[in-house]
Design a protein around this motif. Structure first.
Motif, mmCIF file in Angstrom:
data_model
loop_
_atom_site.group_PDB
_atom_site.id
_atom_site.type_symbol
_atom_site.label_atom_id
_atom_site.label_comp_id
_atom_site.label_asym_id
_atom_site.label_seq_id
_atom_site.Cartn_x
_atom_site.Cartn_y
_atom_site.Cartn_z
ATOM 1 N N THR A 31 -29.252 -10.925 45.926
ATOM 2 C CA THR A 31 -29.186 -9.471 45.941
ATOM 3 C C THR A 31 -28.082 -8.996 46.880
ATOM 4 N N THR A 32 -27.987 -9.605 48.050
ATOM 5 C CA THR A 32 -26.957 -9.239 49.019
ATOM 6 C C THR A 32 -25.558 -9.416 48.449
ATOM 7 N N GLY A 33 -25.348 -10.517 47.739
ATOM 8 C CA GLY A 33 -24.030 -10.799 47.181
ATOM 9 C C GLY A 33 -23.799 -10.245 45.808
ATOM 10 N N ASP A 34 -24.754 -9.444 45.296
ATOM 11 C CA ASP A 34 -24.650 -8.886 43.943
ATOM 12 C C ASP A 34 -24.441 -10.003 42.925
ATOM 13 N N LEU A 35 -25.249 -11.058 43.078
ATOM 14 C CA LEU A 35 -25.170 -12.222 42.199
ATOM 15 C C LEU A 35 -26.281 -12.137 41.153
ATOM 16 N N PRO A 36 -26.161 -12.841 40.035
ATOM 17 C CA PRO A 36 -27.216 -12.809 39.008
ATOM 18 C C PRO A 36 -28.559 -13.271 39.582
ATOM 19 N N LEU A 37 -29.599 -12.503 39.314
ATOM 20 C CA LEU A 37 -30.935 -12.837 39.822
ATOM 21 C C LEU A 37 -31.627 -13.774 38.846
ATOM 22 N N THR A 38 -31.118 -14.977 38.744
ATOM 23 C CA THR A 38 -31.671 -15.954 37.817
ATOM 24 C C THR A 38 -32.037 -17.228 38.560
ATOM 25 N N HIS A 39 -33.058 -17.897 38.062
ATOM 26 C CA HIS A 39 -33.421 -19.219 38.563
ATOM 27 C C HIS A 39 -34.173 -19.950 37.459
ATOM 28 N N PRO A 40 -34.264 -21.275 37.534
ATOM 29 C CA PRO A 40 -34.925 -22.024 36.460
ATOM 30 C C PRO A 40 -36.434 -21.858 36.482
ATOM 31 N N ALA A 41 -37.053 -22.171 35.367
ATOM 32 C CA ALA A 41 -38.516 -22.096 35.294
ATOM 33 C C ALA A 41 -39.177 -23.155 36.157
ATOM 34 N N PHE A 42 -38.508 -24.303 36.319
ATOM 35 C CA PHE A 42 -39.075 -25.403 37.099
ATOM 36 C C PHE A 42 -38.056 -25.877 38.137
ATOM 37 N N PRO A 43 -37.808 -25.076 39.163
ATOM 38 C CA PRO A 43 -36.816 -25.469 40.167
ATOM 39 C C PRO A 43 -37.191 -26.778 40.853
ATOM 40 N N GLY A 44 -36.227 -27.685 40.930
ATOM 41 C CA GLY A 44 -36.446 -28.935 41.648
ATOM 42 C C GLY A 44 -37.201 -30.000 40.891
ATOM 43 N N LEU A 45 -37.652 -29.705 39.693
ATOM 44 C CA LEU A 45 -38.460 -30.662 38.934
ATOM 45 C C LEU A 45 -37.612 -31.269 37.819
ATOM 46 N N PRO A 46 -37.483 -32.605 37.761
ATOM 47 C CA PRO A 46 -36.673 -33.226 36.713
ATOM 48 C C PRO A 46 -37.344 -33.129 35.348
ATOM 49 N N ALA A 47 -36.541 -33.184 34.326
ATOM 50 C CA ALA A 47 -37.059 -33.061 32.966
ATOM 51 C C ALA A 47 -38.089 -34.141 32.650
ATOM 52 N N SER A 48 -37.934 -35.310 33.268
ATOM 53 C CA SER A 48 -38.862 -36.407 32.994
ATOM 54 C C SER A 48 -40.285 -36.094 33.432
ATOM 55 N N ALA A 49 -40.441 -35.112 34.309
ATOM 56 C CA ALA A 49 -41.773 -34.772 34.802
ATOM 57 C C ALA A 49 -42.465 -33.721 33.951
ATOM 58 N N LEU A 50 -41.793 -33.208 32.943
ATOM 59 C CA LEU A 50 -42.354 -32.131 32.151
ATOM 60 C C LEU A 50 -43.237 -32.600 31.001
ATOM 61 N N SER A 51 -43.137 -33.839 30.634
ATOM 62 C CA SER A 51 -43.923 -34.365 29.507
ATOM 63 C C SER A 51 -44.694 -35.598 29.930
ATOM 64 N N PRO A 52 -45.827 -35.394 30.586
ATOM 65 C CA PRO A 52 -46.617 -36.521 31.091
ATOM 66 C C PRO A 52 -47.357 -37.242 29.976
ATOM 67 N N ARG A 53 -47.882 -38.383 30.278
ATOM 68 C CA ARG A 53 -48.703 -39.118 29.336
ATOM 69 C C ARG A 53 -50.046 -39.445 29.981
ATOM 70 N N PRO A 54 -50.836 -38.416 30.239
ATOM 71 C CA PRO A 54 -52.135 -38.672 30.868
ATOM 72 C C PRO A 54 -53.057 -39.392 29.903
ATOM 73 N N ARG A 55 -54.048 -40.088 30.410
ATOM 74 C CA ARG A 55 -55.000 -40.803 29.564
ATOM 75 C C ARG A 55 -56.391 -40.258 29.817
ATOM 76 N N PRO A 56 -57.248 -40.260 28.835
ATOM 77 C CA PRO A 56 -58.604 -39.753 29.024
ATOM 78 C C PRO A 56 -59.358 -40.532 30.091
ATOM 79 N N GLY A 57 -60.317 -39.875 30.716
ATOM 80 C CA GLY A 57 -61.162 -40.568 31.680
ATOM 81 C C GLY A 57 -62.072 -41.553 30.976
ATOM 82 N N HIS A 58 -62.625 -42.470 31.765
ATOM 83 C CA HIS A 58 -63.452 -43.534 31.170
ATOM 84 C C HIS A 58 -64.916 -43.090 31.093
#
Length: 342
Positions: free
Chosen positions: A315-342
């Protein structure tokens, strides 16, 4: 606040050091023959169900505000899109029957309550910001209750929410990390050690960078930069103490840093500050995957503070107010492969 030497002979900002991320763990519990125990949901499933409900609620709030004030669409549509992305990823992480739970979580099927929207646009926006901040605070607390992988996801989503909840004057209050009040702490090893060192390296770079950009600011902007500079020095010292308490040698600051923005004006000073805070957000989302529960919560909170600070500088620098939906999180972490409980 010292102006510091110019761009230099050592490496790029320390936040880039953190590129690895632990895999998101399966949301499952232990097996057992006790029917009462078998019916109880695992803690991660409870947290995950609550996060799903929270995202549904935020989406409903935004859509109600958009319907009541159609001229707000351009301003709030990016936030709606982010929360829909959050909801989709959270639902992918939830697997019916996981975590010792036999049925679907109620949060996956219930509809949010009807939303009352203030008649005045400014109040409607303020209400949305409040809801974002409250949700972000919940995610930080839940990060300390969750397994490291889910904690990272919550930290990232919480940082995004904090960014949407920030106003142009937000982000000057930073809380330094504290070490647990125990006589001895377990040694920092593996991922936790790497993540702590990466966060410290990013703070070293921030202290240096704020020293440089301060020379191009004056008046109130200089005072704000000085406040941030002092806050990052305190955070740096806190991380060094945490590493020392965990029997690790803190990474040293470089003599100088090759900064990603050449500071020649107020606007480029704001651009550099934004980059510094964005890099810190990445580092702290990574640290949210640490083994220590208190450290996970504090890292999630620090990621939100850095994101909020970045919004303030945009805001101070009159820059675009945009940021990613998942800051700091790699794409590999977005599609987990959880398994059902036993």
């Amino acid at each position: 606040m010292p102006a510091g030497p110019g761009p230099s002979r050592r490496t790029v900002l320390g936040a880039a050091a953190l590129t690895a991320v632990i895999a998101l763990p399966a949301l499952c519990g232990c097996s057992g023959d006790d029917p009462v125990r078998a019916a109880a949901p695992g803690l991660d499933v409870v947290v995950l169900s609550g996060a799903i409900a929270a995202e549904q609620d935020l989406i409903a709030r935004y859509e109600a505000a958009r319907a009541a004030h159609t001229s707000l669409a351009k301003r709030i549509d990016p936030a709606i899109a982010h929360h829909r992305e959050h909801l989709g990823v959270l639902r992918r992480h939830y697997v019916p029957g996981s975590g010792r739970q036999a049925t679907d979580a109620p949060a996956t099927s219930t509809s949010p309550s009807p939303q009352r929207v203030p008649d005045v646009q400014a109040k409607a926006l303020a209400s949305l910001r409040t809801a974002e901040i409250q949700t972000a605070a919940r995610y930080a607390a839940d990060a300390g209750k969750s397994a490291p992988g889910l904690a990272q996801l919550l930290a990232s989503i919480g940082a995004c929410a904090a960014g949407h909840g920030a106003s142009s004057t937000s982000g000057v209050a930073k809380k330094p990390m504290t070490q647990p009040s125990t006589a001895s702490l377990p040694p920092a090893r593996g991922f936790t050690l790497e993540a702590l060192q990466a966060a410290l390296a990013s703070e070293h770079a921030a202290v240096y960078g704020y020293g440089v950009l301060g020379s191009r600011l004056s008046g109130g902007q200089y005072e704000v930069a000085q406040t941030y500079w002092n806050a990052h020095r305190v955070q740096r010292d806190s991380l060094m103490a945490l590493l020392t308490a965990r029997q690790a040698k803190p990474v040293a600051a470089a003599a100088a840093y090759r900064l990603p923005v050449r500071v020649t004006s107020t606007r480029t000073a704001a651009q550099l500050a934004t980059r510094l805070e964005d890099d810190l957000t990445v580092a702290y989302v990574g640290l949210a995957g640490a083994q220590d529960a208190q450290l996970r919560e504090q890292a999630a909170r620090a990621a939100q503070e850095s994101m909020t600070s970045a919004v303030r500088w945009r805001t101070t620098g009159d820059l675009p107010l945009t940021h990613p939906a998942f800051p700091g999180l790699p794409a590999s972490a977005l599609s987990p492969r959880p398994r059902p409980g036993h």
